[in-house]
Design a protein around this motif. Structure first.
Motif, PDB file in Angstrom:
ATOM      1  N   ILE A 625       1.060  -1.619  -0.035  1.00 44.20           N
ATOM      2  CA  ILE A 625      -0.173   0.284  -0.090  1.00 44.20           C
ATOM      3  C   ILE A 625       1.129   1.707  -0.141  1.00 44.20           C
ATOM      4  N   CYS A 626       1.888   0.943   0.542  1.00 44.65           N
ATOM      5  CA  CYS A 626       2.836   2.772   0.906  1.00 44.65           C
ATOM      6  C   CYS A 626       2.920   3.418  -0.589  1.00 44.65           C
ATOM      7  N   TRP A 627       3.875   2.418  -1.394  1.00 45.26           N
ATOM      8  CA  TRP A 627       4.204   2.810  -2.865  1.00 45.26           C
ATOM      9  C   TRP A 627       2.843   3.634  -3.180  1.00 45.26           C
ATOM     10  N   LEU A 628       1.560   3.442  -3.113  1.00 43.02           N
ATOM     11  CA  LEU A 628       0.747   3.623  -4.110  1.00 43.02           C
ATOM     12  C   LEU A 628      -0.134   5.140  -3.840  1.00 43.02           C
ATOM     13  N   SER A 629       1.329   5.782  -4.039  1.00 38.90           N
ATOM     14  CA  SER A 629       1.036   7.702  -3.722  1.00 38.90           C
ATOM     15  C   SER A 629      -0.227   8.298  -4.372  1.00 38.90           C
ATOM     16  N   LYS A 630      -0.324   7.541  -5.478  1.00 37.93           N
ATOM     17  CA  LYS A 630      -1.783   8.324  -6.560  1.00 37.93           C
ATOM     18  C   LYS A 630      -3.249   7.834  -5.680  1.00 37.93           C
ATOM     19  N   LEU A 631      -3.077   6.771  -4.557  1.00 37.22           N
ATOM     20  CA  LEU A 631      -4.220   6.085  -3.989  1.00 37.22           C
ATOM     21  C   LEU A 631      -5.093   7.335  -3.635  1.00 37.22           C
ATOM     22  N   GLU A 632      -6.853   7.710  -3.659  1.00 35.68           N
ATOM     23  CA  GLU A 632      -7.857   8.317  -3.317  1.00 35.68           C
ATOM     24  C   GLU A 632      -8.678   7.242  -2.264  1.00 35.68           C
ATOM     25  N   VAL A 633      -8.385   6.507  -2.467  1.00 33.00           N
ATOM     26  CA  VAL A 633     -10.232   5.815  -2.644  1.00 33.00           C
ATOM     27  C   VAL A 633      -8.934   3.905  -1.607  1.00 33.00           C
ATOM     28  N   LEU A 634      -9.402   4.269  -0.799  1.00 31.67           N
ATOM     29  CA  LEU A 634      -9.251   2.614  -0.227  1.00 31.67           C
ATOM     30  C   LEU A 634      -9.725   2.107   0.909  1.00 31.67           C
ATOM     31  N   ASN A 635     -11.278   1.109   0.502  1.00 29.66           N
ATOM     32  CA  ASN A 635     -12.744   0.822   1.617  1.00 29.66           C
ATOM     33  C   ASN A 635     -12.084  -0.381   2.000  1.00 29.66           C
ATOM     34  N   LEU A 636     -11.469  -0.436   3.207  1.00 29.83           N
ATOM     35  CA  LEU A 636     -11.665  -1.573   4.389  1.00 29.83           C
ATOM     36  C   LEU A 636     -12.563  -2.093   5.381  1.00 29.83           C
ATOM     37  N   TYR A 637     -14.049  -1.304   5.032  1.00 30.59           N
ATOM     38  CA  TYR A 637     -15.081  -1.748   5.105  1.00 30.59           C
ATOM     39  C   TYR A 637     -14.998  -3.114   5.434  1.00 30.59           C
ATOM     40  N   TYR A 638     -16.102  -3.484   6.824  1.00 29.27           N
ATOM     41  CA  TYR A 638     -15.903  -5.168   7.247  1.00 29.27           C
ATOM     42  C   TYR A 638     -14.863  -5.958   6.333  1.00 29.27           C
ATOM     43  N   SER A 639     -13.661  -5.668   6.919  1.00 30.38           N
ATOM     44  CA  SER A 639     -12.581  -6.270   6.086  1.00 30.38           C
ATOM     45  C   SER A 639     -11.999  -6.262   7.807  1.00 30.38           C
ATOM     46  N   TYR A 640     -10.043  -6.113   7.304  1.00 31.57           N
ATOM     47  CA  TYR A 640      -8.992  -5.504   7.198  1.00 31.57           C
ATOM     48  C   TYR A 640      -8.887  -5.665   8.431  1.00 31.57           C
ATOM     49  N   ALA A 641      -8.350  -5.923   9.504  1.00 36.54           N
ATOM     50  CA  ALA A 641      -8.633  -4.963  10.645  1.00 36.54           C
ATOM     51  C   ALA A 641      -6.803  -5.407  11.689  1.00 36.54           C
ATOM     52  N   GLY A 642      -6.137  -5.362  10.734  1.00 34.99           N
ATOM     53  CA  GLY A 642      -4.722  -5.406  12.233  1.00 34.99           C
ATOM     54  C   GLY A 642      -3.860  -4.372  12.230  1.00 34.99           C
ATOM     55  N   TRP A 643      -4.550  -3.431  12.404  1.00 37.02           N
ATOM     56  CA  TRP A 643      -3.883  -2.043  12.819  1.00 37.02           C
ATOM     57  C   TRP A 643      -3.240  -1.877  13.947  1.00 37.02           C
ATOM     58  N   GLU A 644      -2.927  -3.034  14.839  1.00 36.06           N
ATOM     59  CA  GLU A 644      -2.329  -3.044  16.075  1.00 36.06           C
ATOM     60  C   GLU A 644      -0.661  -4.248  15.780  1.00 36.06           C
ATOM     61  N   LEU A 645      -0.396  -4.951  15.195  1.00 32.80           N
ATOM     62  CA  LEU A 645       0.164  -5.912  14.859  1.00 32.80           C
ATOM     63  C   LEU A 645       1.225  -5.701  14.271  1.00 32.80           C
ATOM     64  N   GLN A 646       2.716  -5.559  14.666  1.00 32.35           N
ATOM     65  CA  GLN A 646       4.126  -6.026  14.637  1.00 32.35           C
ATOM     66  C   GLN A 646       4.536  -7.085  13.831  1.00 32.35           C
ATOM     67  N   SER A 647       5.079  -7.010  13.256  1.00 30.45           N
ATOM     68  CA  SER A 647       6.383  -7.974  12.538  1.00 30.45           C
ATOM     69  C   SER A 647       6.619  -8.664  13.373  1.00 30.45           C
ATOM     70  N   LEU A 648       7.161 -10.611  13.601  1.00 32.69           N
ATOM     71  CA  LEU A 648       7.900 -10.742  14.981  1.00 32.69           C
ATOM     72  C   LEU A 648       8.486 -11.357  14.511  1.00 32.69           C
ATOM     73  N   GLY A 649       9.361 -11.330  13.592  1.00 30.25           N
ATOM     74  CA  GLY A 649      10.358 -12.048  13.590  1.00 30.25           C
ATOM     75  C   GLY A 649      11.634 -11.389  12.038  1.00 30.25           C
ATOM     76  N   GLU A 650      12.052 -12.126  11.645  1.00 32.27           N
ATOM     77  CA  GLU A 650      12.681 -12.784  10.383  1.00 32.27           C
ATOM     78  C   GLU A 650      11.823 -12.621   8.431  1.00 32.27           C
ATOM     79  N   ASP A 651      11.253 -13.668   9.364  1.00 36.53           N
ATOM     80  CA  ASP A 651      10.434 -13.696   8.131  1.00 36.53           C
ATOM     81  C   ASP A 651       8.993 -13.395   7.424  1.00 36.53           C
ATOM     82  N   ASP A 652       8.467 -12.468   8.927  1.00 38.46           N
ATOM     83  CA  ASP A 652       7.314 -12.168   8.997  1.00 38.46           C
ATOM     84  C   ASP A 652       7.799 -10.860   8.398  1.00 38.46           C
ATOM     85  N   VAL A 653       5.845 -11.072   7.375  1.00 42.91           N
ATOM     86  CA  VAL A 653       5.785  -9.662   6.978  1.00 42.91           C
ATOM     87  C   VAL A 653       5.296  -8.583   7.710  1.00 42.91           C
ATOM     88  N   GLU A 654       6.045  -7.299   7.960  1.00 43.45           N
ATOM     89  CA  GLU A 654       5.668  -5.542   8.655  1.00 43.45           C
ATOM     90  C   GLU A 654       4.341  -5.256   7.751  1.00 43.45           C
TER      91      GLU A 654
END
Length: 906
Positions: A625-654
């Motif tokens: 998402i971060c590279w999508l500098s022209k993004l105007e609409v992002l709809n995550l209603y009733y969807s993704y909610a992992g806002w407080e998660l952190q990367s847990l290890g070397e192979d994990d995705v931030e």
């Protein structure tokens, strides 16, 4: 010697006489041929004058004017002259034939030539005199005595109601200008012709009735000519329009008239034509037909009557009349195919008449099967449809801009009669680049403006809901025909929505396509690696059987701008998505994906990313998402909610966080889901996001006693959809102190809120919730009533389910304060289910005005229907339990007059 000399002299004389005679014959022959040529030329010119005169007489006849006796006499003389010319030419041809056969002596031929020449000269003289007389001949014999002229018209089916409405308008003194509008071929002209003819049979109170078939190029001039001719006015061709208008005004000022204008395309200034504007004093009327609703307003129409498509029964009746073989159509083998054809016509009379005539001599099942298949896939190839399309093309060409025409054609990507959300359609247009964002102007609203223009032109219809539009079947077929450049380049569009396809079209059909629309099918697979170098639009949504997209599917779609995969059953996005570098619009809502690939970050031009209702989505990498500098609409209603998660290890995705969203400088529209109280509190800290939040879903926030919307930096003023679920400690929602809080909210969903005793912390004024359209409340057992609901101006749907302590919709002690106000002004659907304590829906003195559907299930204490026969003319359809219906109080007049209820299992 003298004998010889005399003989020579005599021979010389004979030779001289022979030479002279030969010379005279040669010269006479040349003169006769020239005279015949002159006769043919003069006769041709006379015929041209005659034809012009006949055209003037025909025009006068159409305008109700008689022909002069002098013109009739002249035409009779011309006819006689033409007959003489034909006789002369026939004689000349016979002479030439005899000469070639040498059947007669030279002296006989000379005598015949002399007689023929005299006839030619006499006829030429007569023709010359007729040409001189033509200059002074007038065709106008004055106004006929009839106040109205009968017009031949087609029989009408299913228009009784519209006829009654028109007669009602004509009888009203207050309203003088009547606009009749509707799409081409729907029967506007036929309706007005029938009105004209009924004036003759029924009688009327007008001094003069004037029918004008309008010209697109010369509107006001056409009216002046028709009105002037009808009134017997005369003027010089060089006379100005102002002078003509003055004469017409003087002639009509003292008369009660009805002016019928058929097929108006441009605004007509009645003052410029000289026609007095109808008013209550002169009791005159102007009635016109047009294809544009906006033109009715421009013309100042006090009455606007839309000519609707025929209902199914009348459509079938009209089609049968044109086919003419009732016994054939009643055959089970033929009828189902005939019904398919009729359904494709969608109640458009012109299409029904055209196709009915085309099928009149078809008697075998194979012929009817072929016709229905052609009409389903290539309607332009069906006999007679070119005429229907030509009529619709007038409306298409009359659109004000190429942008409007492009937006119109885009609607054909969806199935016929399919309701499309206006907002979604406009978002597609943005993705396609039809609409360009401009600073300070809401581009979405511009899209709504364009939709309004297309609806006013009768090229789009209102959908099942006010927020939707749809395209008529025949209009859609026309749009596809135009999109393929009138059928010349069919390979440019691959449009087969809702066709029941299980397999995608073969790869070859994708090669040259600019657009591919296969939505709402049963596709199970797609081509492995189609080469689509020109493809800009790909719609695959609503293929619920589609579970996988081939790995290399997107490799050769370099210019794709819009991709819709929503409501498919795909579980992952192939990595070849990275090749869609021109993509602007990506819809993945309702899919079963659990992970967004990091490769999504390659789509640097992406402006719209729809991920709402992707309930299985657990992981969104920051780099997606971060590279999508022209993004105007992002709809995550009733969807993704992992806002407080952190990367847990070397192979994990931030994972993506709120802070990452704040870096999207062009973000204007945001849909958010939070599943914990901690996430909700964190969201409050990111004030820059608050102005973007339009969709918010809050779930399982245990410990949340009151949901404080006023804590959002913009007080939730842009919030359009709010859902709160399973927050078991929530007692109410804290609203801002503003007078008009939540002005943009459209949908409110409250589910499983066990302690919710009231919905809002503050009282609801008329300015609050003014855009709320839909309320869904379920499993809220402490809720007693929803008294704040009745005055919401745009509320259309209420669904109340399993609220055990809900006793009434509004409390009776509050009703006096709102007695003078209209309650539930726009409510169409009310569903109340499993409400054991509900005893009253409305106080008895109130009634729903626009209710269409009422569902009452498991509400045993409700004993009265919430509408009154004396107030409401259109009673709703009632869905209920049969036993409950039988136990209703029997003295209700509304129950007896209500249409049969639809019983549902308890």
């Amino acid at each position: 010697m003298e004998c010889i000399s005399s003989l020579l002299v005599g021979l010389a004389q004979v030779l001289c006489e022979s030479m002279n005679m030969a010379e005279r014959r040669r010269r006479h022959k040349t003169d006769l041929k020239q005279a015949i040529s002159d006769l043919e030329t003069a006769t041709g010119e006379l015929k041209a004058i005659r034809d012009d005169l006949n055209l003037r007489i025909q025009r006068d006849n159409l305008e109700g004017r008689s022909c002069t006796n002098r013109a009739r006499e002249w035409l009779s003389a011309v006819q006689a002259a033409e007959a003489r010319t034909e006789s002369i030419l026939a004689s000349f041809m016979r002479r030439e034939q005899r000469k070639r056969m040498r059947r007669r002596c030279l002296s006989c031929l000379g005598c015949a030539d002399h007689k023929l020449s005299k006839k030619v000269l006499g006829t030429l003289k007569s023709i010359g005199e007729l040409r001189q007389r033509s200059e002074d001949i007038k065709t106008d014999g004055g106004l006929n005595h009839e106040t109205c002229t009968e017009i031949p018209t087609k029989s009408m089916v299913g228009t009784t109601t519209m006829m009654e409405q028109v007669w009602g308008f004509l009888s009203e003194e207050e309203r003088g200008i009547i606009g009749v509008y509707g799409p081409g071929g729907v029967g506007k002209t036929t309706l007005m012709q029938s009105i004209n003819n009924e004036l003759i049979t029924k009688g009327h109170h007008y001094d003069v009735l004037i029918w004008v078939t309008m010209s697109r190029e010369f509107g006001e001039c056409t009216i002046q000519k028709a009105v002037g001719a009808r009134l017997g006015l005369s003027w010089d061709e060089k006379e100005t329009g102002e002078h003509r208008a003055l004469k017409i005004y003087r002639a009509l000022k003292q008369r009660r008239f009805l002016l019928l204008l058929d097929d108006v395309w441009e605004e007509i200034d009645l003052d410029k034509t000289g026609v007095p504007r109808p008013d209550r004093e002169n009791k005159c009327k102007v009635m016109f037909t047009t294809r544009c609703l906006a033109l009715c307003s421009k013309m100042g129409a006090e009455c606007k009557l839309r000519v609707e498509f025929l209902e199914k029964q009348y459509a079938w009746e009209l089609f049968c009349d044109k086919v003419g073989k009732r016994d054939l159509l009643e055959s089970p083998l033929i009828r189902r195919h005939a019904e398919t054809i009729v359904s494709k016509c969608g109640g458009l009379p012109l299409a029904l008449i055209t196709l009915g005539g085309a099928m009149a001599h078809r008697e075998t099942e194979e012929e009817w099967i072929h016709a229905s298949e052609v009409l389903n896939r290539f309607p332009a190839e069906m006999k007679g449809m070119e005429y229907v399309f030509a009529l619709l093309k007038f409306s298409y060409d009359n659109l004000e801009s190429d942008l409007l025409r492009t937006c119109f054609l885009y609607c054909a990507l969806f199935p016929g009669e399919h309701s499309i959300e206006i907002e979604q359609l406009v978002e597609y247009w943005l993705g396609e680049g039809f609409l360009i964002s401009s600073h300070g102007v809401n581009t979405i609203y511009k899209g709504y403006f364009l939709i309004g223009d297309l609806k006013a032109a009768c090229l789009l219809e209102t959908g099942d809901e006010k927020t939707q539009v749809k395209m008529h079947n025949v209009v859609r077929s026309f749009a596809l025909w135009m999109a393929s450049e009138q059928g010349t380049y069919k390979e440019l569009i691959l449009v087969e929505p809702r066709m029941g396809l299980t397999d995608a079209p073969k790869t070859e059909r994708w090669r040259h396509a600019l657009v591919v629309s296969l939505l709402d099918n049963r596709l199970q697979n797609l081509p492995e690696k189609p080469i689509c170098l020109n493809l800009t639009t790909l719609m695959l949504q609503q293929n619920s059987s589609l579970k996988k997209i081939p790995t290399n599917f997107f490799m050769h779609m370099p210019v794709l701008r819009v991709l819709d995969l929503s409501f498919t059953s795909i579980t992952e996005i192939p990595l070849s998505i990275k090749y869609l570098v021109e993509l602007y619009h990506l819809a993945l809502s309702g899919t079963k994906i659990s992970l967004l690939p990091q490769e999504l970050g390659n789509l640097r031009k992406l402006k719209h990313l729809d991920l709402q209702r992707t309930q299985f989505l657990q992981t969104i990498p920051r780099d997606a998402i971060c590279w999508l500098s022209k993004l105007e609409v992002l709809n995550l209603y009733y969807s993704y909610a992992g806002w407080e998660l952190q990367s847990l290890g070397e192979d994990d995705v931030e994972e993506l966080g709120f802070a990452d969203l704040e870096l999207l400088e062009n973000l204007t529209t945001l849909g958010i889901t939070v599943l914990s109280l901690e996430s909700l509190r964190t969201l409050y800290e990111f004030g820059a996001l608050h102005k973007c939040i339009q969709h918010l879903h809050v779930e399982e926030c245990n410990g949340l006693l009151s949901f404080d919307l006023s804590s959002l930096s913009n007080h939730g003023r842009n919030l359009r959809r709010l859902g709160i679920k399973s927050c078991h400690d929530l007692e109410y929602v804290v609203t801002p102190t503003d007078v008009d809080w939540l002005p943009s909210l459209e949908v409110l969903t409250l589910h499983s809120l066990q302690k919710l005793s009231r919905v809002w912390g503050n009282s609801v004024s008329q300015e609050c919730l003014r855009n709320l359209r839909c309320i869904n409340i379920s499993h809220c057992h402490k809720l007693k009533n929803v008294s704040w609901v009745p005055q919401l101006p745009k509320l259309e749907t209420i669904d109340l389910f399993d609220c055990r302590e809900l006793e009434e919709l509004i409390t009776d002690h509050e009703s006096p304060s709102i007695e003078d106000l209209e309650m539930y002004p726009g409510l169409k659907t009310l569903s109340i289910r499993d409400l054991p304590e509900l005893s009253s829906i409305l106080p008895s003195r109130f009634s729903f005005q626009k209710l269409e559907t009422l569902v009452i299930i498991n509400c045993p204490r409700v004993k009265k229907l919430p509408f009154q026969e004396r107030v409401q003319t259109n009673l709703p359809v009632v869905y209920c339990d049969e036993k409950w219906w039988e136990e209703l109080e029997q003295d209700q007049p509304s129950k007896e007059l209500c249409c049969s209820p639809r019983f549902v299992p308890n």
